[in-house]
Design a protein around this motif. Structure first.
Motif, PDB file in Angstrom:
ATOM      1  N   UNK A  38      -5.978 -18.816 -50.216  1.00 27.65           N
ATOM      2  CA  UNK A  38      -4.639 -19.369 -50.421  1.00 27.65           C
ATOM      3  C   UNK A  38      -3.639 -18.424 -49.771  1.00 27.65           C
ATOM      4  N   UNK A  39      -2.665 -18.975 -49.026  1.00 26.94           N
ATOM      5  CA  UNK A  39      -1.725 -18.083 -48.347  1.00 26.94           C
ATOM      6  C   UNK A  39      -0.352 -18.714 -48.185  1.00 26.94           C
ATOM      7  N   UNK A  40       0.600 -17.840 -47.982  1.00 26.19           N
ATOM      8  CA  UNK A  40       1.968 -18.248 -47.704  1.00 26.19           C
ATOM      9  C   UNK A  40       2.583 -17.297 -46.694  1.00 26.19           C
ATOM     10  N   UNK A  41       3.473 -17.814 -45.876  1.00 27.31           N
ATOM     11  CA  UNK A  41       4.178 -17.007 -44.876  1.00 27.31           C
ATOM     12  C   UNK A  41       5.659 -17.322 -44.978  1.00 27.31           C
ATOM     13  N   UNK A  42       6.465 -16.270 -45.004  1.00 27.18           N
ATOM     14  CA  UNK A  42       7.919 -16.413 -44.963  1.00 27.18           C
ATOM     15  C   UNK A  42       8.389 -15.710 -43.699  1.00 27.18           C
ATOM     16  N   UNK A  43       9.171 -16.409 -42.887  1.00 26.26           N
ATOM     17  CA  UNK A  43       9.658 -15.786 -41.657  1.00 26.26           C
ATOM     18  C   UNK A  43      11.146 -15.988 -41.493  1.00 26.26           C
ATOM     19  N   UNK A  44      11.731 -15.052 -40.773  1.00 25.53           N
ATOM     20  CA  UNK A  44      13.144 -15.114 -40.426  1.00 25.53           C
ATOM     21  C   UNK A  44      13.189 -15.217 -38.899  1.00 25.53           C
ATOM     22  N   UNK A  45      13.236 -16.430 -38.368  1.00 26.10           N
ATOM     23  CA  UNK A  45      13.113 -16.623 -36.924  1.00 26.10           C
ATOM     24  C   UNK A  45      14.101 -15.821 -36.072  1.00 26.10           C
ATOM     25  N   UNK A  46      15.348 -15.698 -36.512  1.00 26.16           N
ATOM     26  CA  UNK A  46      16.344 -14.980 -35.706  1.00 26.16           C
ATOM     27  C   UNK A  46      15.992 -13.510 -35.532  1.00 26.16           C
ATOM     28  N   UNK A  47      15.415 -12.887 -36.564  1.00 29.30           N
ATOM     29  CA  UNK A  47      15.099 -11.459 -36.474  1.00 29.30           C
ATOM     30  C   UNK A  47      13.681 -11.193 -36.001  1.00 29.30           C
ATOM     31  N   UNK A  48      12.819 -12.226 -35.996  1.00 28.86           N
ATOM     32  CA  UNK A  48      11.432 -12.026 -35.581  1.00 28.86           C
ATOM     33  C   UNK A  48      10.559 -11.409 -36.652  1.00 28.86           C
ATOM     34  N   UNK A  49      11.046 -11.339 -37.892  1.00 24.69           N
ATOM     35  CA  UNK A  49      10.288 -10.754 -39.001  1.00 24.69           C
ATOM     36  C   UNK A  49       9.513 -11.850 -39.726  1.00 24.69           C
ATOM     37  N   UNK A  50       8.266 -11.543 -40.058  1.00 23.73           N
ATOM     38  CA  UNK A  50       7.437 -12.471 -40.831  1.00 23.73           C
ATOM     39  C   UNK A  50       6.689 -11.685 -41.897  1.00 23.73           C
TER      40      UNK A  50
ATOM     41  N   UNK B 147       0.766 -26.209 -43.847  1.00 24.80           N
ATOM     42  CA  UNK B 147       1.923 -27.085 -43.942  1.00 24.80           C
ATOM     43  C   UNK B 147       3.186 -26.257 -43.794  1.00 24.80           C
ATOM     44  N   UNK B 148       4.060 -26.680 -42.891  1.00 29.51           N
ATOM     45  CA  UNK B 148       5.316 -25.990 -42.672  1.00 29.51           C
ATOM     46  C   UNK B 148       6.390 -26.686 -43.494  1.00 29.51           C
ATOM     47  N   UNK B 149       6.845 -26.026 -44.559  1.00 29.59           N
ATOM     48  CA  UNK B 149       7.829 -26.607 -45.461  1.00 29.59           C
ATOM     49  C   UNK B 149       9.197 -26.717 -44.792  1.00 29.59           C
ATOM     50  N   UNK B 150       9.621 -25.652 -44.125  1.00 28.55           N
ATOM     51  CA  UNK B 150      10.875 -25.631 -43.368  1.00 28.55           C
ATOM     52  C   UNK B 150      10.742 -24.561 -42.293  1.00 28.55           C
ATOM     53  N   UNK B 151      11.841 -24.156 -41.673  1.00 30.54           N
ATOM     54  CA  UNK B 151      11.761 -23.175 -40.586  1.00 30.54           C
ATOM     55  C   UNK B 151      11.413 -21.777 -41.074  1.00 30.54           C
ATOM     56  N   UNK B 152      11.453 -21.557 -42.387  1.00 30.29           N
ATOM     57  CA  UNK B 152      11.167 -20.231 -42.931  1.00 30.29           C
ATOM     58  C   UNK B 152       9.843 -20.122 -43.678  1.00 30.29           C
ATOM     59  N   UNK B 153       9.402 -21.180 -44.353  1.00 34.50           N
ATOM     60  CA  UNK B 153       8.257 -21.049 -45.250  1.00 34.50           C
ATOM     61  C   UNK B 153       7.115 -21.979 -44.860  1.00 34.50           C
ATOM     62  N   UNK B 154       5.907 -21.418 -44.836  1.00 33.40           N
ATOM     63  CA  UNK B 154       4.688 -22.163 -44.563  1.00 33.40           C
ATOM     64  C   UNK B 154       3.658 -21.776 -45.621  1.00 33.40           C
ATOM     65  N   UNK B 155       2.750 -22.697 -45.934  1.00 34.73           N
ATOM     66  CA  UNK B 155       1.668 -22.347 -46.835  1.00 34.73           C
ATOM     67  C   UNK B 155       0.379 -22.976 -46.315  1.00 34.73           C
TER      68      UNK B 155
END
Length: 189
Positions: free
Chosen positions: A131-143, A100-108
């Protein structure tokens, strides 16, 4: 992903294979995608995966897949090393994941795995959750990703003695270079 032993957990590319290893990466852009892979290893061992993803607008994204290791036909011997026959050995994991993509930065995400190991006449079954979570910063390409694997139990054992599943906690970070089509991944187990 298989070539990196499943340790590419922070790659946010829309490849359905990444969702098989980290359920937080399952996303709507994978809708309808499927993948099959087979990797022959030394000694006649085969490693394979098959996966399919489907998304629903309000419910999120789902994935179904299977991973297997086929050890092939092995010689059955006695204590003196005399060959008595042959037997088959393999490990399987059927997996059902949700992302599930919560917003443009956080998915779980989470995955349910039904695990089976079969060696000769011995067989064992287990159930596990990831169980997992991902935090990304789309402008910088960092996840960044955090995953807790194999929370579960052995349902049936080889010899009547149940064993704990190998609990594993991984943290990964990746960055995509701005002008080069490469992504650098670093994972800590």
């Amino acid at each position: 992903v298989a070539g990196a032993a499943g340790n590419v957990i922070a790659n946010t590319e829309d490849d359905v294979n990444f969702g098989l290893w980290n359920p937080a990466l399952i996303n709507p852009n994978m809708h309808g995608n499927m993948s099959f892979s087979l990797a022959p290893l030394k000694g006649g061992v085969l490693f394979g995966e098959a996966v399919y993803s489907h998304s629903f607008k309000k419910a999120g994204s789902f994935l179904a897949g299977v991973k297997y290791v086929d050890y092939g036909t092995l010689n059955q011997t006695n204590v003196q090393g005399q060959v008595l026959g042959q037997f088959f050995a393999a490990d399987y994991a059927m997996q059902f994941g949700y992302g599930y993509q919560l917003d443009s930065n956080f998915q779980f995400g989470t995955s349910l795995k039904i695990i089976n190991s079969t060696y000769e006449t011995y067989s064992s079954w287990g159930l596990a959750l990831d169980f997992s979570g991902v935090y990304q910063i789309p402008k910088s390409g960092v996840a960044m990703a955090l995953i807790i694997r194999n929370v579960g139990t052995q349902l049936t054992s080889f010899d009547g003695n149940t064993e704990p599943l190998p609990l594993q906690i991984d943290y990964g970070i990746s960055t995509r270079f701005k002008h080069v089509p490469l992504r650098l991944n670093l994972t800590f187990e």
